[in-house]
Scaffold this active site. Structure first.
Site, mmCIF file in Angstrom:
data_model
loop_
_atom_site.group_PDB
_atom_site.id
_atom_site.type_symbol
_atom_site.label_atom_id
_atom_site.label_comp_id
_atom_site.label_asym_id
_atom_site.label_seq_id
_atom_site.Cartn_x
_atom_site.Cartn_y
_atom_site.Cartn_z
ATOM 1 N N GLY A 224 46.499 -24.883 43.544
ATOM 2 C CA GLY A 224 46.624 -24.127 42.664
ATOM 3 C C GLY A 224 45.807 -22.939 42.392
ATOM 4 N N GLU A 258 42.883 -28.690 47.891
ATOM 5 C CA GLU A 258 44.029 -28.711 48.734
ATOM 6 C C GLU A 258 45.046 -27.698 48.291
ATOM 7 O OE1 GLU A 258 45.616 -32.987 48.117
ATOM 8 O OE2 GLU A 258 46.213 -32.302 45.924
ATOM 9 N N GLY A 260 47.729 -24.714 48.637
ATOM 10 C CA GLY A 260 48.793 -24.260 49.471
ATOM 11 C C GLY A 260 49.190 -22.686 49.454
ATOM 12 N N ARG A 261 49.568 -22.195 48.302
ATOM 13 C CA ARG A 261 50.089 -20.808 48.136
ATOM 14 C C ARG A 261 48.930 -19.752 48.514
ATOM 15 N NH1 ARG A 261 54.206 -19.375 44.693
ATOM 16 N NH2 ARG A 261 54.067 -21.257 43.662
ATOM 17 N N CYS A 330 77.055 -13.281 44.232
ATOM 18 C CA CYS A 330 77.846 -12.863 43.246
ATOM 19 C C CYS A 330 77.267 -13.493 42.036
ATOM 20 C CB CYS A 330 79.232 -13.307 43.421
ATOM 21 S SG CYS A 330 79.990 -12.827 45.033
ATOM 22 N N TYR A 359 56.271 -21.086 49.614
ATOM 23 C CA TYR A 359 57.350 -21.266 48.666
ATOM 24 C C TYR A 359 58.129 -20.055 48.761
ATOM 25 C CZ TYR A 359 53.649 -24.344 46.910
ATOM 26 O OH TYR A 359 52.591 -25.043 46.700
#
Ligand SMILES: *Cc1c(COP(=O)(O)O)cnc(C)c1O
Length: 381
Positions: A224, A258, A260-261, A330, A359
């Site tokens: 995070g 841990e 990720g981003r 659309c 992500y």
């Protein structure tokens, strides 16, 4: 910002009719991962696992492998994929709603740590491990309740166990010595800057320390770490966080994170070109090839995706006004960036969206409207 290699490839892809495309600069990923590793080299700093769900593409995983201590996976699919790509990596398996086949894969493929989400899940894992004659090492995932103001996403809801529910695990653990309790896990929020992350890490360590009488607990502090889509150059302060966490730990304890981003987001670009430029109800729009079915991130997070325009000098319509960048879907939700200052933008120009390495493609609804899929290019591998 954008590297020359990504820029050159982006322009070359026009000729090959290869747009839209995801272009990853693995050199960017390598040097970013090396910088994080360097920050985490202070004595007592946490171990680094990479959360595969941010981006589990094989070249990304292989590039990261030398810089991380392990990979966190969150499904049977991720487990099999990561085992195949990195057969020797240490793995942790987390996530709610683990099925029996997933628990069986965990035991069969050999996962180093299972992050247990409920007393019932622990009991099922214990039974399955006994039946298959395996031992398994677990961390109990705790969900510490508290208001988490200012975070991008609070992991409230069904993740992990309330501290009281953790107590309900004692009987199962006592009756199943082949399930070895190694410590505790928490992933409480995402989008925290280093000072907030440090306070949260301290909260987790304080809660976990001494619990269940473990003398040398492992404490997984989760991921995070914040990234800033409005200012891609402003990075999470890994140095401050690593030094702070190093001071939290006691000898014998193993702390682990841990993210990720914040690891993989910067290496990826979604590259496309401008199909039309027009004015509607007083606002300027640039319509791009592709859309948020390839890069859903700005829609889900409600932000403007940062971008650069690479002018191609075409004769088509153009504007110098702030422009809303949309795709081919659309739906009025198909927006990458609203009323963004883009300088001059014209039909035929290339637009490269930054921060598309996490992500991005993997959270997007690819089949909506059946436009062609993007290409995938991995530079400097
Ligand atoms: C998603 C997730 C992470 C990674 O979160 P980032 O925001 O990408 O750093 C880590 N741990 C768990 C349990 C997760 O669900």
């Amino acid at each position: 910002m954008i590297t020359d290699d990504v820029r050159e490839r982006a322009v070359a892809l026009i000729e090959d009719e290869g747009l839209p495309a995801f272009v990853y600069d693995l050199r960017t990923l390598r040097s970013h991962a090396a910088a994080i590793r360097e920050a985490l080299s202070v004595p007592g700093a946490p171990e680094l696992y990479y959360a595969a769900k941010a981006n589990a593409e094989a070249p990304v995983l292989r590039t990261l492998a030398p810089y991380v201590d392990g990979i966190e996976v969150a499904s049977g699919g991720e487990l099999e994929h990561v085992r195949r790509v990195l057969p020797d990596a240490r793995l942790a398996f987390g996530g709610p709603g683990k099925t029996d086949p997933e628990l069986a894969s965990i035991l069969r493929l050999g996962v180093d740590r299972v992050h247990v989400e409920s007393p019932y899940e622990l009991a099922r894992l214990a039974t399955l491990a006994r039946e298959t004659g395996r031992e398994v090492d677990v961390l109990l995932r705790v969900n510490l309740a508290r208001r988490r103001d200012g975070v991008a996403l609070a992991m409230s809801g069904p993740f992990g166990m309330d501290p009281e529910a953790i107590e309900d695990c004692r009987a199962t653990l006592a009756a199943a010595p082949w399930v070895r309790l190694k410590g505790f896990h928490a992933h409480l929020a995402s989008g925290l800057e280093a000072p907030g992350m440090l306070r949260q890490s301290e909260e987790i360590v304080t809660w976990a320390r001494g619990r269940f009488g473990l003398t040398a607990p492992e404490i997984n502090l989760g991921g995070g770490m914040a990234v800033d889509y409005a200012d891609p150059g402003r990075l999470f302060d890994w140095d401050a966080y690593a030094k702070g966490v190093a001071e939290l730990g006691l000898p014998g304890e193993t702390l682990r994170i841990e993210p990720g981003r914040a690891v993989s987001v910067y290496c990826g670009w979604y590259v496309t070109d401008v199909l039309d430029v027009k004015r509607a109800h007083g606002a300027w729009y640039a319509i791009l090839r592709g859309g948020t079915m390839h890069l859903r991130t700005p829609v889900t997070k409600g932000h403007d995706q940062p971008f650069v325009v690479i002018p191609q000098g075409g004769p088509g319509p153009a504007t110098d006004e702030p422009v809303t960048l949309v795709g081919q879907l659309c739906t009025p939700k198909d927006v990458f960036a609203r009323t963004a200052p883009a300088g001059r933008i014209a039909v035929g120009d290339v637009v490269a969206f930054a921060m598309a390495g996490a992500y991005a493609w993997n959270i997007s609804h690819h089949d909506f409207l059946m436009h062609p899929k993007p290409g995938f290019h991995y530079l400097n591998g």
